[in-house]
Design a protein around this motif. Structure first.
Motif, PDB file in Angstrom:
ATOM      1  N   ARG A  40      67.272  12.200  43.721  1.00  0.00           N
ATOM      2  CA  ARG A  40      68.102  11.194  44.392  1.00  0.00           C
ATOM      3  C   ARG A  40      67.898   9.804  43.800  1.00  0.00           C
ATOM      4  N   VAL A  41      66.904   9.640  42.932  1.00  0.00           N
ATOM      5  CA  VAL A  41      66.669   8.366  42.250  1.00  0.00           C
ATOM      6  C   VAL A  41      67.738   8.217  41.168  1.00  0.00           C
ATOM      7  N   THR A 138      61.264  -3.025  48.356  1.00  0.00           N
ATOM      8  CA  THR A 138      62.451  -2.214  48.621  1.00  0.00           C
ATOM      9  C   THR A 138      62.039  -0.749  48.652  1.00  0.00           C
ATOM     10  N   VAL A 139      62.802   0.023  49.390  1.00  0.00           N
ATOM     11  CA  VAL A 139      62.512   1.451  49.518  1.00  0.00           C
ATOM     12  C   VAL A 139      63.816   2.165  49.872  1.00  0.00           C
ATOM     13  N   TRP A 140      63.995   3.363  49.324  1.00  0.00           N
ATOM     14  CA  TRP A 140      65.162   4.174  49.681  1.00  0.00           C
ATOM     15  C   TRP A 140      65.023   4.616  51.133  1.00  0.00           C
ATOM     16  N   ASP A 141      66.124   4.649  51.858  1.00  0.00           N
ATOM     17  CA  ASP A 141      66.080   5.059  53.263  1.00  0.00           C
ATOM     18  C   ASP A 141      65.540   6.477  53.416  1.00  0.00           C
ATOM     19  N   TRP A 142      65.741   7.342  52.443  1.00  0.00           N
ATOM     20  CA  TRP A 142      65.280   8.729  52.510  1.00  0.00           C
ATOM     21  C   TRP A 142      63.811   8.896  52.129  1.00  0.00           C
ATOM     22  N   SER A 146      57.010   6.543  51.494  1.00  0.00           N
ATOM     23  CA  SER A 146      56.831   5.143  51.083  1.00  0.00           C
ATOM     24  C   SER A 146      57.125   4.190  52.234  1.00  0.00           C
ATOM     25  N   ARG A 147      58.068   4.530  53.071  1.00  0.00           N
ATOM     26  CA  ARG A 147      58.337   3.693  54.247  1.00  0.00           C
ATOM     27  C   ARG A 147      57.120   3.646  55.161  1.00  0.00           C
ATOM     28  N   ARG A 148      56.422   4.782  55.305  1.00  0.00           N
ATOM     29  CA  ARG A 148      55.207   4.819  56.124  1.00  0.00           C
ATOM     30  C   ARG A 148      54.112   3.942  55.509  1.00  0.00           C
ATOM     31  N   THR A 169      70.720   4.476  50.626  1.00  0.00           N
ATOM     32  CA  THR A 169      70.629   3.061  50.982  1.00  0.00           C
ATOM     33  C   THR A 169      69.249   2.518  50.642  1.00  0.00           C
ATOM     34  N   THR A 170      69.235   1.370  49.979  1.00  0.00           N
ATOM     35  CA  THR A 170      67.987   0.668  49.707  1.00  0.00           C
ATOM     36  C   THR A 170      67.716  -0.272  50.865  1.00  0.00           C
ATOM     37  N   LEU A 171      66.532  -0.144  51.460  1.00  0.00           N
ATOM     38  CA  LEU A 171      66.110  -1.007  52.552  1.00  0.00           C
ATOM     39  C   LEU A 171      65.226  -2.124  51.994  1.00  0.00           C
ATOM     40  N   PHE A 172      65.360  -3.313  52.512  1.00  0.00           N
ATOM     41  CA  PHE A 172      64.532  -4.448  52.107  1.00  0.00           C
ATOM     42  C   PHE A 172      63.539  -4.737  53.214  1.00  0.00           C
TER      43      PHE A 172
END
Length: 177
Positions: A40-41, A138-142, A146-148, A169-172
């Motif tokens: 997905r990258v 930044t991090v991909w929503d999926w 990495s979000r954790r 979606t890229t989250l900031f």
């Protein structure tokens, strides 16, 4: 935790890790990171159909690119002396001036062992000592792992997003230091 002197060659140390500039011979680790990336990258961040970047191209990048010598530090396990990924600060041009982006990526075989969090905390401590007031990432929503990690080290999601119909979606996220 040991912190390198700002303005000098950065070397950060935790109980388990050493974060330091890349060595040319470690381009094979960078190539492995490229081959492991999630499909997905976007393609410009994965090995292309012609096999690029090659190990030789990555070696040249390490030789000639300040990003690999001062920005994105090699993450080395002290116990085994093997490089398992990178972590550091970069100016990707997507954030505000004077507010670099925290970036990290580790080999899959070392996921879920706390290394990303530990490396990120070392970089955050260095950034604070260097006088930065705020960082972003930044991090991909999926990318829930990495979000954790970003949440564990104190980053919070903002309202800013970049939507890509193909890749997600890229989250900031930001963190006040």
């Amino acid at each position: 935790m040991t912190i390198g002197v700002p303005g000098s060659e950065v070397a950060l140390e935790t109980s388990r890790l050493l974060l330091r500039p890349w060595r040319v011979a470690e381009a094979v680790v960078q190539r492995e990171l490229w081959t492991e990336r999630d499909p997905r990258v976007p393609p410009h961040r994965r090995i292309d159909a012609d096999g690029h970047p090659t190990v030789e191209e990555l070696e040249n990048s390490i030789r000639n690119d300040e990003l690999w010598s001062t920005g994105l530090l090699a993450v080395e396990r002290k116990a085994t002396r093997d490089v398992i990924g990178y972590c550091g600060l970069v100016d990707s041009g997507r954030g505000s001036a004077g507010e670099p982006e925290l970036a990290f990526e580790l080999l899959r075989r070392v996921w879920c062992q706390g290394y990303a969090t530990e490396a990120a905390l070392a970089v955050l401590e260095w950034a604070t000592a260097s006088g930065y007031g705020r960082l972003w990432a930044t991090v991909w929503d999926w990318n829930t792992a990495s979000r954790r990690v970003l949440a564990k080290v104190g980053f919070t999601e903002t309202e800013r997003r970049e939507v890509d119909a193909v890749y997600g979606t890229t989250l900031f996220t930001t963190k006040q230091l």
